[in-house]
Write a protein that holds these residues in place. Structure first.
Motif, short mmCIF file in Angstrom:
data_model
loop_
_atom_site.label_atom_id
_atom_site.label_comp_id
_atom_site.label_asym_id
_atom_site.label_seq_id
_atom_site.Cartn_x
_atom_site.Cartn_y
_atom_site.Cartn_z
N THR A 109 43.30 41.59 40.92
CA THR A 109 44.72 41.52 41.22
C THR A 109 45.26 42.92 41.45
O THR A 109 44.68 43.92 40.98
CB THR A 109 45.49 40.86 40.07
OG1 THR A 109 45.39 41.69 38.90
CG2 THR A 109 44.94 39.48 39.77
N ARG A 121 47.85 44.22 40.15
CA ARG A 121 48.26 44.79 38.86
C ARG A 121 47.08 45.44 38.15
O ARG A 121 47.19 46.56 37.62
CB ARG A 121 48.88 43.71 37.99
CG ARG A 121 49.48 44.24 36.69
CD ARG A 121 50.09 43.12 35.84
NE ARG A 121 51.18 42.47 36.54
CZ ARG A 121 51.12 41.23 37.02
NH1 ARG A 121 50.01 40.52 36.89
NH2 ARG A 121 52.15 40.70 37.63
N SER A 122 45.93 44.77 38.15
CA SER A 122 44.77 45.33 37.45
C SER A 122 44.19 46.53 38.19
O SER A 122 43.56 47.40 37.57
CB SER A 122 43.70 44.25 37.28
OG SER A 122 43.25 43.78 38.54
N LEU A 166 45.75 48.98 39.34
CA LEU A 166 46.48 50.20 39.02
C LEU A 166 45.73 51.08 38.01
O LEU A 166 45.98 52.29 37.92
CB LEU A 166 47.86 49.85 38.46
CG LEU A 166 48.79 49.12 39.43
CD1 LEU A 166 50.12 48.78 38.74
CD2 LEU A 166 49.05 49.97 40.68
N SER A 167 44.79 50.50 37.28
CA SER A 167 44.02 51.26 36.29
C SER A 167 42.62 51.61 36.78
O SER A 167 41.79 52.08 36.01
CB SER A 167 43.92 50.46 34.98
OG SER A 167 43.25 49.21 35.19
N VAL A 220 50.33 46.57 49.52
CA VAL A 220 50.12 45.42 48.63
C VAL A 220 49.62 44.21 49.41
O VAL A 220 48.67 43.52 48.99
CB VAL A 220 51.42 45.08 47.89
CG1 VAL A 220 51.27 43.77 47.11
CG2 VAL A 220 51.81 46.21 46.94
N ARG A 231 45.91 42.40 48.98
CA ARG A 231 45.78 41.00 48.61
C ARG A 231 45.03 40.20 49.67
O ARG A 231 44.32 39.24 49.36
CB ARG A 231 47.17 40.39 48.38
CG ARG A 231 47.80 40.76 47.05
CD ARG A 231 49.11 40.01 46.84
NE ARG A 231 48.95 38.58 47.03
CZ ARG A 231 48.47 37.75 46.11
NH1 ARG A 231 48.11 38.20 44.93
NH2 ARG A 231 48.35 36.46 46.36
N ASP A 258 48.21 36.85 40.92
CA ASP A 258 49.03 37.68 40.05
C ASP A 258 49.92 36.80 39.18
O ASP A 258 50.40 35.79 39.61
CB ASP A 258 49.93 38.60 40.90
CG ASP A 258 49.11 39.77 41.45
OD1 ASP A 258 48.16 40.16 40.78
OD2 ASP A 258 49.46 40.27 42.54
#
Length: 283
Positions: free
Chosen positions: A32, A34-35, A37-38, A206, A210, A283
């Motif tokens: 995703t 969000r994940s 980003l790390s 984004v 996706r 997400d």
């Protein structure tokens, strides 16, 4: 002629940078946003995208939008051999056919595109209308892509459109600086344009990320077709650019476009077969 050579050289360099970034993003397409980003290497891909965007903006000072955007599809052509090298294999016959058709089609289209000189810039009403229309379209495509069972190609279309509008806005900023000096950047219209560029660039990043959740080939192909098609339309409608208008040139251009589209389709098929990617959790 010198400006044309510089434009093409910059476009090829941009395609290489974007291809490397796309390959990195596709390898993490099952994750995703969000994940991601790390994930440090994902940020490397975004840095490459920023470098590519900078080179793209530079190229806008040497050539018209309707010439520069079609060359962006070279990203897909470059991504194929890079993928083969990374996988320690040779380019397949399907991939080679796709690349050849794409290059031939794009070369023909590039030679047929003509312009009436340097592009215009977006006026206030044109800028407002373009921003509103793009926001609505990109928003609808994003919502469609988020719906259960939807094809990731909806998001690829949205990403391509957002990238095209970014290019048009960048060209306006570049032209204004060229004619009015750097002080134009502190004016309200310019500041709003820059903010719009940042917003659409983030949305495009984004959406394209996706769109890679089921593989790289098809969404990358769609993005690189929608991007130049949208940018060319914007260039002709808003920026005063002109395309070939004789009947013979139109027929040849359509033939070249068909060949390029077939090539992109073959490349997309080849990439989907070679490297299927697991679907991501929503997400």
């Amino acid at each position: 002629m010198t400006d044309l050579i510089i434009t093409i050289a910059l476009c090829v360099l941009v395609a290489i940078v974007y291809a490397i970034a796309a390959l990195i993003q596709a390898r993490h397409g099952h994750m995703t946003v969000r994940s991601l980003l790390s994930v440090p290497v994902w940020w490397l891909a975004q840095l490459l995208n920023v470098v590519g965007a900078g080179l793209h903006v530079l190229s806008l000072n040497f050539g018209p939008l309707s010439l520069i955007q079609p060359l962006g599809v070279l990203t897909l052509v470059i991504a194929v051999p890079l993928t083969a090298v990374a996988a320690h294999r040779r380019v397949t016959r399907l991939e080679a056919t796709g690349m050849a058709c794409t290059v031939v089609g794009l070369a023909g289209l590039t030679m047929l595109i003509t312009t009436g000189g340097r592009s215009d810039t977006l006026t206030g009403p044109e800028l407002t209308g373009l921003l509103i229309a793009t926001t609505v379209l990109v928003g609808l495509l994003s919502l469609k892509g988020l719906s259960r069972g939807a094809s990731p190609l909806w998001e690829a279309v949205g990403g391509g459109l957002a990238f095209a509008v970014c290019s048009a806005l960048c060209q306006t900023v570049v032209r204004n600086i060229d004619t009015q000096g750097a002080d134009v950047l502190i004016e309200v219209p310019s500041l709003l344009t820059v903010l719009a560029i940042v917003a659409f660039a983030m949305a495009a990043t984004v959406l394209t990320q996706r769109s890679y959740r089921q593989g790289l080939g098809a969404p990358l192909a769609v993005t690189n077709l929608v991007n130049p098609a949208s940018a060319t339309a914007i260039g002709v409608v808003f920026l005063g650019e002109e395309l070939a208008t004789s009947h013979v040139e139109v027929v040849i251009a359509l033939a070249c476009a068909t060949i390029a589209a077939y090539g992109v389709t073959q490349l997309a098929r080849a990439r989907d077969v070679q490297a299927p990617v697991p679907q991501a959790v929503s997400d």
